[in-house]
Design an enzyme around this catalytic site. Structure first.
Site, PDB file in Angstrom:
ATOM      1  N   ASN A   1      -3.724   8.467   3.170  1.00 33.59           N
ATOM      2  CA  ASN A   1      -3.819   8.282   1.722  1.00 33.59           C
ATOM      3  C   ASN A   1      -3.839   6.814   1.274  1.00 33.59           C
ATOM      4  O   ASN A   1      -3.427   6.489   0.174  1.00 33.59           O
ATOM      5  CB  ASN A   1      -2.755   9.098   0.992  1.00 33.59           C
ATOM      6  CG  ASN A   1      -1.344   8.631   1.265  1.00 33.59           C
ATOM      7  OD1 ASN A   1      -1.112   7.666   1.979  1.00 33.59           O
ATOM      8  ND2 ASN A   1      -0.390   9.331   0.692  1.00 33.59           N
TER       9      ASN A   1
ATOM     10  N   ARG B   1       2.586   2.678  -9.325  1.00 31.05           N
ATOM     11  CA  ARG B   1       2.589   4.099  -8.975  1.00 31.05           C
ATOM     12  C   ARG B   1       1.488   4.850  -9.720  1.00 31.05           C
ATOM     13  O   ARG B   1       0.815   5.705  -9.149  1.00 31.05           O
ATOM     14  CB  ARG B   1       3.956   4.733  -9.280  1.00 31.05           C
ATOM     15  CG  ARG B   1       5.100   4.199  -8.446  1.00 31.05           C
ATOM     16  CD  ARG B   1       5.124   4.674  -7.047  1.00 31.05           C
ATOM     17  NE  ARG B   1       5.355   6.115  -6.980  1.00 31.05           N
ATOM     18  CZ  ARG B   1       5.420   6.784  -5.853  1.00 31.05           C
ATOM     19  NH1 ARG B   1       5.259   6.182  -4.690  1.00 31.05           N
ATOM     20  NH2 ARG B   1       5.619   8.079  -5.850  1.00 31.05           N
TER      21      ARG B   1
ATOM     22  N   PHE C   1       6.446  16.280   9.598  1.00 33.49           N
ATOM     23  CA  PHE C   1       5.343  15.315   9.679  1.00 33.49           C
ATOM     24  C   PHE C   1       5.798  13.905  10.057  1.00 33.49           C
ATOM     25  O   PHE C   1       4.980  13.001  10.161  1.00 33.49           O
ATOM     26  CB  PHE C   1       4.566  15.278   8.352  1.00 33.49           C
ATOM     27  CG  PHE C   1       5.397  14.892   7.151  1.00 33.49           C
ATOM     28  CD1 PHE C   1       5.647  13.563   6.853  1.00 33.49           C
ATOM     29  CD2 PHE C   1       5.915  15.868   6.316  1.00 33.49           C
ATOM     30  CE1 PHE C   1       6.412  13.200   5.748  1.00 33.49           C
ATOM     31  CE2 PHE C   1       6.677  15.525   5.204  1.00 33.49           C
ATOM     32  CZ  PHE C   1       6.928  14.181   4.921  1.00 33.49           C
TER      33      PHE C   1
ATOM     34  N   ARG D   1      -5.920   6.303  -4.795  1.00 30.58           N
ATOM     35  CA  ARG D   1      -6.049   7.472  -3.907  1.00 30.58           C
ATOM     36  C   ARG D   1      -7.143   8.417  -4.373  1.00 30.58           C
ATOM     37  O   ARG D   1      -7.855   8.991  -3.554  1.00 30.58           O
ATOM     38  CB  ARG D   1      -4.709   8.201  -3.799  1.00 30.58           C
ATOM     39  CG  ARG D   1      -3.681   7.411  -2.999  1.00 30.58           C
ATOM     40  CD  ARG D   1      -2.375   8.151  -2.928  1.00 30.58           C
ATOM     41  NE  ARG D   1      -1.401   7.441  -2.111  1.00 30.58           N
ATOM     42  CZ  ARG D   1      -0.100   7.451  -2.354  1.00 30.58           C
ATOM     43  NH1 ARG D   1       0.379   8.135  -3.389  1.00 30.58           N
ATOM     44  NH2 ARG D   1       0.721   6.792  -1.572  1.00 30.58           N
TER      45      ARG D   1
ATOM     46  N   TYR E   1      10.262   4.687   6.933  1.00 31.55           N
ATOM     47  CA  TYR E   1      10.086   6.085   6.532  1.00 31.55           C
ATOM     48  C   TYR E   1      11.302   6.949   6.878  1.00 31.55           C
ATOM     49  O   TYR E   1      11.189   8.166   7.003  1.00 31.55           O
ATOM     50  CB  TYR E   1       8.833   6.663   7.190  1.00 31.55           C
ATOM     51  CG  TYR E   1       7.548   6.138   6.591  1.00 31.55           C
ATOM     52  CD1 TYR E   1       7.256   6.338   5.244  1.00 31.55           C
ATOM     53  CD2 TYR E   1       6.615   5.448   7.366  1.00 31.55           C
ATOM     54  CE1 TYR E   1       6.080   5.861   4.690  1.00 31.55           C
ATOM     55  CE2 TYR E   1       5.432   4.972   6.815  1.00 31.55           C
ATOM     56  CZ  TYR E   1       5.175   5.183   5.478  1.00 31.55           C
ATOM     57  OH  TYR E   1       4.013   4.717   4.930  1.00 31.55           O
TER      58      TYR E   1
ATOM     59  N   HIS F   1       0.800   2.742   0.251  1.00 29.21           N
ATOM     60  CA  HIS F   1       2.194   3.088  -0.022  1.00 29.21           C
ATOM     61  C   HIS F   1       2.658   2.223  -1.182  1.00 29.21           C
ATOM     62  O   HIS F   1       2.330   1.039  -1.247  1.00 29.21           O
ATOM     63  CB  HIS F   1       3.089   2.799   1.193  1.00 29.21           C
ATOM     64  CG  HIS F   1       4.537   2.853   0.865  1.00 29.21           C
ATOM     65  ND1 HIS F   1       5.248   4.033   0.856  1.00 29.21           N
ATOM     66  CD2 HIS F   1       5.411   1.886   0.477  1.00 29.21           C
ATOM     67  CE1 HIS F   1       6.494   3.782   0.502  1.00 29.21           C
ATOM     68  NE2 HIS F   1       6.617   2.489   0.265  1.00 29.21           N
TER      69      HIS F   1
ATOM     70  N   THR G   1       0.315  11.511  -4.250  1.00 27.29           N
ATOM     71  CA  THR G   1       0.365  11.409  -2.785  1.00 27.29           C
ATOM     72  C   THR G   1      -0.780  12.171  -2.134  1.00 27.29           C
ATOM     73  O   THR G   1      -1.417  11.677  -1.206  1.00 27.29           O
ATOM     74  CB  THR G   1       1.718  11.935  -2.263  1.00 27.29           C
ATOM     75  OG1 THR G   1       2.763  11.164  -2.875  1.00 27.29           O
ATOM     76  CG2 THR G   1       1.817  11.822  -0.762  1.00 27.29           C
TER      77      THR G   1
ATOM     78  N   LYS H   1      -2.433   0.844   3.988  1.00 30.80           N
ATOM     79  CA  LYS H   1      -2.249   1.460   5.295  1.00 30.80           C
ATOM     80  C   LYS H   1      -3.467   1.221   6.198  1.00 30.80           C
ATOM     81  O   LYS H   1      -4.495   0.728   5.741  1.00 30.80           O
ATOM     82  CB  LYS H   1      -1.985   2.950   5.102  1.00 30.80           C
ATOM     83  CG  LYS H   1      -0.705   3.216   4.310  1.00 30.80           C
ATOM     84  CD  LYS H   1      -0.516   4.703   4.096  1.00 30.80           C
ATOM     85  CE  LYS H   1       0.739   4.998   3.308  1.00 30.80           C
ATOM     86  NZ  LYS H   1       0.953   6.444   3.131  1.00 30.80           N
TER      87      LYS H   1
ATOM     88  N   GLU I   1      12.592  -1.860   0.746  1.00 29.42           N
ATOM     89  CA  GLU I   1      11.339  -2.041   1.477  1.00 29.42           C
ATOM     90  C   GLU I   1      10.911  -3.509   1.511  1.00 29.42           C
ATOM     91  O   GLU I   1      10.421  -3.985   2.545  1.00 29.42           O
ATOM     92  CB  GLU I   1      10.253  -1.162   0.848  1.00 29.42           C
ATOM     93  CG  GLU I   1      10.538   0.309   1.062  1.00 29.42           C
ATOM     94  CD  GLU I   1       9.682   1.257   0.238  1.00 29.42           C
ATOM     95  OE1 GLU I   1       9.713   2.453   0.542  1.00 29.42           O
ATOM     96  OE2 GLU I   1       8.992   0.813  -0.696  1.00 29.42           O
TER      97      GLU I   1
END
Length: 152
Positions: A113, A86, A58, A103, A50, A116, A92, A10, A127
């Site tokens: 964070n 993951r 949010f 993270r 998203y 993704h 998260t 990100k 995705e």
């Protein structure tokens, strides 16, 4: 079972110059990068990506944040790669992420964070299709692939 997943660094990862360091974690794990690019996400793409969060309070902040700077999108490949990535990414909420996860080591808060990662085969396929065309994938063999994926 060899599979593909979508992973995206990100804007906070790029702005903090963490792209290479995070990418190297995946490579050191033996995960293959078969496609990657830096891009600015449009508002429409962000809303589609998203979409499952569109009814949450949010959502607007999420779209605003992900479109605020460049991202580094990747398609990663390997055995059980969705689960592996993951686990490497961590919870998260960075305050709950284990030290040693991406993270846990680098993220500031849930809204920033760092990364993704697709959470299922279905979301990975969706995705990947949003961000990449099949012609962008590179099929190659790593020099140590037979060691990494050697049958017992």
């Amino acid at each position: 079972m060899k599979q593909r997943t979508f992973t995206m660094l990100k804007p906070d990862a790029l702005k903090r110059r963490l792209t290479g360091e995070i990418l190297s974690r995946f490579e050191k794990r033996g995960i293959k990068v078969i496609a990657a690019k830096t891009l600015m996400i449009s508002e429409d793409l962000a809303k589609t990506h998203y979409g499952e969060h569109s009814d949450k309070p949010f959502f607007g902040d999420l779209v605003s944040y992900i479109t605020s700077g460049p991202v580094f999108a990747m398609v990663l490949e390997g055995d059980d790669v969705i689960t592996q990535v993951r686990k490497m990414v961590g919870a998260t909420n960075p305050k709950e992420a284990d030290v040693g996860t991406i993270r846990g080591d680098y993220a500031i808060d849930t809204g920033r964070n760092i990364v993704h990662a697709s959470d299922s085969e279905e979301s990975a396929k969706r995705e990947i299709g949003l961000f990449f065309d099949e012609s962008e994938f590179c099929d190659y063999v790593l020099p140590d692939e037979n060691i990494i994926y050697e049958e017992p």
